[in-house]
Design a protein around this motif. Structure first.
Motif, PDB file in Angstrom:
ATOM      1  N   GLU A 260       0.596  -1.313   0.142  1.00 46.26           N
ATOM      2  CA  GLU A 260       0.350  -0.770   0.051  1.00 46.26           C
ATOM      3  C   GLU A 260       0.574   0.912  -0.099  1.00 46.26           C
ATOM      4  OE1 GLU A 260      -3.773   2.434   2.283  1.00 46.26           O
ATOM      5  OE2 GLU A 260      -2.982   0.640   2.691  1.00 46.26           O
ATOM      6  N   LEU A 261       1.907   1.248   0.808  1.00 46.18           N
ATOM      7  CA  LEU A 261       2.963   2.150   0.561  1.00 46.18           C
ATOM      8  C   LEU A 261       3.783   2.697  -0.284  1.00 46.18           C
ATOM      9  CD1 LEU A 261       4.113   4.441   2.070  1.00 46.18           C
ATOM     10  CD2 LEU A 261       6.246   3.291   3.218  1.00 46.18           C
ATOM     11  N   GLU A 262       4.171   1.268  -1.084  1.00 47.26           N
ATOM     12  CA  GLU A 262       4.315   1.482  -2.056  1.00 47.26           C
ATOM     13  C   GLU A 262       4.179   2.266  -3.389  1.00 47.26           C
ATOM     14  OE1 GLU A 262       7.022  -1.524  -4.966  1.00 47.26           O
ATOM     15  OE2 GLU A 262       6.350  -2.303  -3.349  1.00 47.26           O
ATOM     16  N   GLY A 264       1.192   4.359  -2.477  1.00 43.84           N
ATOM     17  CA  GLY A 264       0.558   5.430  -2.535  1.00 43.84           C
ATOM     18  C   GLY A 264       1.983   6.175  -2.989  1.00 43.84           C
ATOM     19  N   LEU A 265       3.249   6.254  -3.024  1.00 42.07           N
ATOM     20  CA  LEU A 265       3.902   6.909  -3.259  1.00 42.07           C
ATOM     21  C   LEU A 265       4.084   6.859  -5.175  1.00 42.07           C
ATOM     22  CD1 LEU A 265       7.571   5.619  -1.344  1.00 42.07           C
ATOM     23  CD2 LEU A 265       6.005   7.865  -1.416  1.00 42.07           C
ATOM     24  N   SER A 315      10.126  13.491   2.043  1.00 50.13           N
ATOM     25  CA  SER A 315       9.250  12.375   2.751  1.00 50.13           C
ATOM     26  C   SER A 315      10.119  11.697   3.387  1.00 50.13           C
ATOM     27  CB  SER A 315       7.877  12.247   2.257  1.00 50.13           C
ATOM     28  OG  SER A 315       6.833  11.335   2.756  1.00 50.13           O
ATOM     29  N   SER A 316       9.256  11.490   5.054  1.00 51.98           N
ATOM     30  CA  SER A 316      10.551  10.247   5.594  1.00 51.98           C
ATOM     31  C   SER A 316       9.156   9.103   5.411  1.00 51.98           C
ATOM     32  CB  SER A 316       9.334   9.828   7.167  1.00 51.98           C
ATOM     33  OG  SER A 316       8.262  10.029   6.663  1.00 51.98           O
ATOM     34  N   TYR A 317       8.077   9.019   3.920  1.00 55.34           N
ATOM     35  CA  TYR A 317       7.372   7.706   3.554  1.00 55.34           C
ATOM     36  C   TYR A 317       8.917   7.256   2.623  1.00 55.34           C
ATOM     37  CZ  TYR A 317       3.490   9.364   5.046  1.00 55.34           C
ATOM     38  OH  TYR A 317       2.891   9.788   6.063  1.00 55.34           O
ATOM     39  N   TRP A 318      10.019   7.681   2.267  1.00 62.40           N
ATOM     40  CA  TRP A 318      10.887   7.394   0.925  1.00 62.40           C
ATOM     41  C   TRP A 318      11.737   5.492   1.832  1.00 62.40           C
ATOM     42  CZ3 TRP A 318       9.446   7.626  -3.227  1.00 62.40           C
ATOM     43  CH2 TRP A 318       9.045   7.857  -4.060  1.00 62.40           C
ATOM     44  N   GLN A 320      10.689   4.440   4.378  1.00 62.86           N
ATOM     45  CA  GLN A 320       9.683   3.026   4.659  1.00 62.86           C
ATOM     46  C   GLN A 320       9.429   2.078   3.573  1.00 62.86           C
ATOM     47  OE1 GLN A 320       6.460   4.195   6.516  1.00 62.86           O
ATOM     48  NE2 GLN A 320       7.022   6.189   7.375  1.00 62.86           N
ATOM     49  N   CYS A 321       9.571   2.680   2.026  1.00 66.80           N
ATOM     50  CA  CYS A 321       9.143   1.483   0.647  1.00 66.80           C
ATOM     51  C   CYS A 321      10.684   0.601   1.191  1.00 66.80           C
ATOM     52  CB  CYS A 321       9.936   3.203  -0.044  1.00 66.80           C
ATOM     53  SG  CYS A 321       9.002   1.793  -1.957  1.00 66.80           S
ATOM     54  N   ARG A 327      11.606   2.347  -5.472  1.00 64.06           N
ATOM     55  CA  ARG A 327      12.452   3.821  -4.198  1.00 64.06           C
ATOM     56  C   ARG A 327      13.093   4.625  -5.442  1.00 64.06           C
ATOM     57  NH1 ARG A 327      13.915   0.992  -0.462  1.00 64.06           N
ATOM     58  NH2 ARG A 327      16.469   1.293  -1.063  1.00 64.06           N
TER      59      ARG A 327
END
Length: 707
Positions: A260-262, A264-265, A315-318, A320-321, A327
């Motif tokens: 889901e996170l991937e 979303g990016l 963003s910090s989401y990277w 978590q990918c 990425r």
């Protein structure tokens, strides 16, 4: 959106119209002979129909070999010509009307003071010409769209169309001068495929990757996937980029929960790409981006868009990918949108692609031609190419604003048609070019460069039987030497082809060359006479009002028919008489035939029991015929002899004293004429001459007594 080109078929043609100064590799055509074997003692080569050569193989005759053989060799377009001959003819004919209309408007004062500016007339002209060169975006939309089809199959465009659109972009379309970078982007999307033959390009990489895409299950694990996406993004093909991103494995239903996170990016980058601000009035329906008409609005939207990209990049989401390729690939795309020069250089292949990417992401506020040539030099230095496409020379000349280079590239790479018609665009958008092209050059014989190129193109049209008739349009637009060369062209046309003859006369009428038209009619008359077509000869000489030649023909006809006007010989003249019509002034010496026909008709109506009025009409016709100076002297005696019935009319004399004296004077003139050299003596029996003299003397006596 760019398209993938398909293999275009060749046009089969029978003639050659384009003219190119480029050196081509000679083609070898095999001779398929049946009777004659090599080596050939003698060889004769002549042109046959169209672009077919007739080769005569001659050798000494013998019982085994009858003396030679004639074979035909058809010259084809197998040399890989980009535009076939038949297509060239269609372009040549189709460009005549818009060219002539523009010249007419140019010569009209109202064109400069009307509702439209001059550049708008030039744009109408350019659009019509451009439509003749093909549709670079024509494609076939499939009934069921394949989600893995990134490029639609389109017909491969031509370099000629690409060159024309470049000229239109920089010189004719003034409305697009505020968003030239965006126009260049559209141009590259349509014509980047042309550079693939000599250089690696983004388009070529997309074509190769699309073929591989069918067999790939997880695209995000393939390095080429991210390379292709980055390259397409660099040149602004946003719809292609978003479509490729949506092929990412995280969009699959069975992957949404764990990735889901991937996903979303990936989706965030896709949304940012689809919302990219564009400084242009509108976009095609299939293209992505948000349009802004004014520069202030665009700058505001651009800063906001860049801030969103920067925020996403930090963003910090990277962290978590978990998928490294995703990425790295997405971060690389963000660097492209942030204008990282090194990244842009790494993902582009051709200098023109790097050039476009600079305008999109590093210099987005560029309008007009601000330092465009300096940037082009920088990009060419970073992306040197070994094989230069002919479009590159033209583009560099345009960016450098060097009119001489533009003219040289148009002439060398695209031929006389291109330079003749593109000059109209060049002069509309550049004052420097207008001065250079319209300045009279003493070394060119007092003509300007514009007229020189028109004359060259007209000469090429004139050299071919299928295009000579459109050459006058271009010759008449040449004020110095055009009409003189047009006269030479018209005089050289074969008069034995009826349609060509009529076309030549029509061209003379439209251009005020009536004297040339009369000369052509005279030439046609003489030609037909020499080839035994006497009726056609008389017709054209009458149209030319050539009294001298008509009189010569009349004399020749009289000598040919003989010295007697018999019924059999007169039948040979009936068709010629019908050609004379009612205009006796243009009949020359042949006017005698018309009058003699009327006289014979009236004489045949005079029979026993005929009324006196009909007989008098016949007598008046006789007198009119003898008084007419066009009546040949050699026929006087025969005409009077044929009228014995009128001279011996029983009831009363039909001729008065003066009329009878006229006939007697004619006989006396004949007696004197026999003493002159060159007299043609009538083949007339002496007994008949005595009858004529007796009839005239009797009629004279009766007339005197009657008066």
């Amino acid at each position: 959106m760019p398209g993938m080109t398909s293999d275009s078929g060749e046009f089969n043609s029978l003639s050659i119209v384009p003219h190119s100064v480029e050196t081509q590799t000679p083609r070898v055509y095999p001779l398929r002979t049946r009777r004659v074997a090599a080596p050939f003692p003698r060889l004769s080569i002549t042109w046959a129909r169209g672009n077919t050569l007739r080769v005569s193989l001659l050798q000494p005759g013998s019982e085994q070999n009858p003396g030679g053989e004639v074979v035909e060799v058809k010259l084809s377009n197998a040399d890989g010509a980009e535009i076939a001959d038949a297509q060239w003819r269609r372009i040549a004919y189709g460009s005549v009307h818009p060219y002539a209309l523009l010249q007419s408007r140019k010569n009209s004062v109202d064109a400069y003071h009307g509702d439209k500016d001059w550049w708008e007339h030039v744009m109408e002209y350019s659009k019509e010409i451009n439509s003749l060169l093909g549709d670079s975006k024509s494609s076939v939309t499939p009934t069921i769209e394949d989600p893995k089809t990134v490029l639609n199959i389109v017909e491969e465009p031509t370099s000629l169309k690409a060159a024309w659109e470049l000229m239109e972009l920089f010189y004719a379309d003034k409305q697009s001068w505020t968003w030239i970078p965006e126009r260049l982007l559209d141009w590259l999307a349509d014509f980047d495929c042309l550079f693939s033959a000599t250089q690696s390009t983004v388009h070529a990489r997309l074509v190769v990757f699309q073929k591989e895409l069918v067999t790939i299950q997880t695209v995000e694990n393939v390095p080429d996937y991210w390379e292709v996406i980055s390259s397409a993004l660099a040149v602004g093909w946003l719809d292609v980029v978003v479509k490729l991103l949506r092929l990412h494995g995280s969009y699959q239903l069975d992957q949404l929960g764990s990735r889901e996170l991937e996903n979303g990016l990936v989706e965030a980058v896709a949304v940012l790409i689809s919302q990219m601000p564009r400084l242009r009035p509108d976009l095609p329906e299939e293209n992505l981006g948000e349009c802004y008409n004014t520069k202030p609005e665009f700058m505001k939207a651009w800063e906001k868009w860049r801030a969103q990209i920067t925020k996403l990049d930090c963003s910090s989401y990277w962290l978590q990918c978990d998928h490294q390729q995703t990425r790295v690939g997405l971060k690389n795309m963000l660097q492209i949108m942030l204008g990282n020069a090194n990244t842009l250089s790494n993902v582009t292949y051709h200098w023109i692609e790097l050039y476009i990417s600079h305008f999109l992401y590093i210099r987005p506020f560029t309008t007009g031609l601000e330092s465009m040539f300096t940037l082009a030099q920088k990009c060419m230095h970073l992306k040197p190419i070994s094989n230069h496409h002919k479009l590159m020379g033209l583009l560099v000349g345009i960016l450098e604003e060097n009119t001489e280079v533009i003219l040289a590239e148009c002439s060398r790479s695209f031929g006389p048609w291109m330079i003749t018609h593109a000059i109209e665009l060049l002069t509309a958008g550049s004052t420097q070019a207008e001065i250079l092209l319209h300045d009279e050059q003493s070394k060119l014989g007092g003509i300007c460069i514009e007229e020189l190129h028109r004359l060259i193109y007209a000469q090429i049209l004139s050299s071919h039987a299928l295009t000579w008739n459109i050459a006058p349009i271009y010759l008449t637009s040449c004020s110095k030497q055009g009409l003189g060369l047009l006269e030479n062209l018209l005089y050289k046309q074969p008069v034995h082809h009826h349609q060509v003859l009529l076309k030549s006369i029509e061209i003379c009428r439209l251009n005020g060359l009536d004297y040339v038209g009369h000369d052509i009619m005279k030439i046609a008359g003489v030609h037909y006479w020499k080839h035994g077509k006497k009726g056609s000869a008389v017709f054209w000489l009458q149209q030319a009002q050539d009294e001298v030649r008509l009189n010569r023909i009349a004399k020749h006809l009289f000598d040919f028919v003989g010295k007697s006007v018999s019924d059999e010989s007169f039948k040979q003249w009936e068709g010629m008489i019908e050609l004379l019509g009612t205009e006796s002034k243009t009949a020359g010496g042949l006017e005698f035939l018309k009058k003699y026909r009327d006289f014979r008709r009236s004489l045949q109506q005079v029979q026993e029991g005929t009324t006196i009025d009909e007989a008098r009409k016949a007598a008046e016709a006789l007198v009119s015929l003898m008084r007419n100076p066009s009546t040949p002297q050699q026929f006087w005696l025969h005409i009077i002899h044929d009228s014995l019935k009128l001279l011996n009319w029983k009831e009363c004399p039909l001729l008065n004293v003066s009329q009878t004296n006229l006939l007697l004077n004619k006989l006396q003139e004949l007696s004197f004429a026999r003493l002159l050299p060159g007299f043609v003596d009538a083949d007339f029996p002496p007994e008949a001459l005595k009858c004529v003299r007796l009839a005239l003397a009797t009629n004279l006596g009766r007339s005197i007594l009657d008066e």
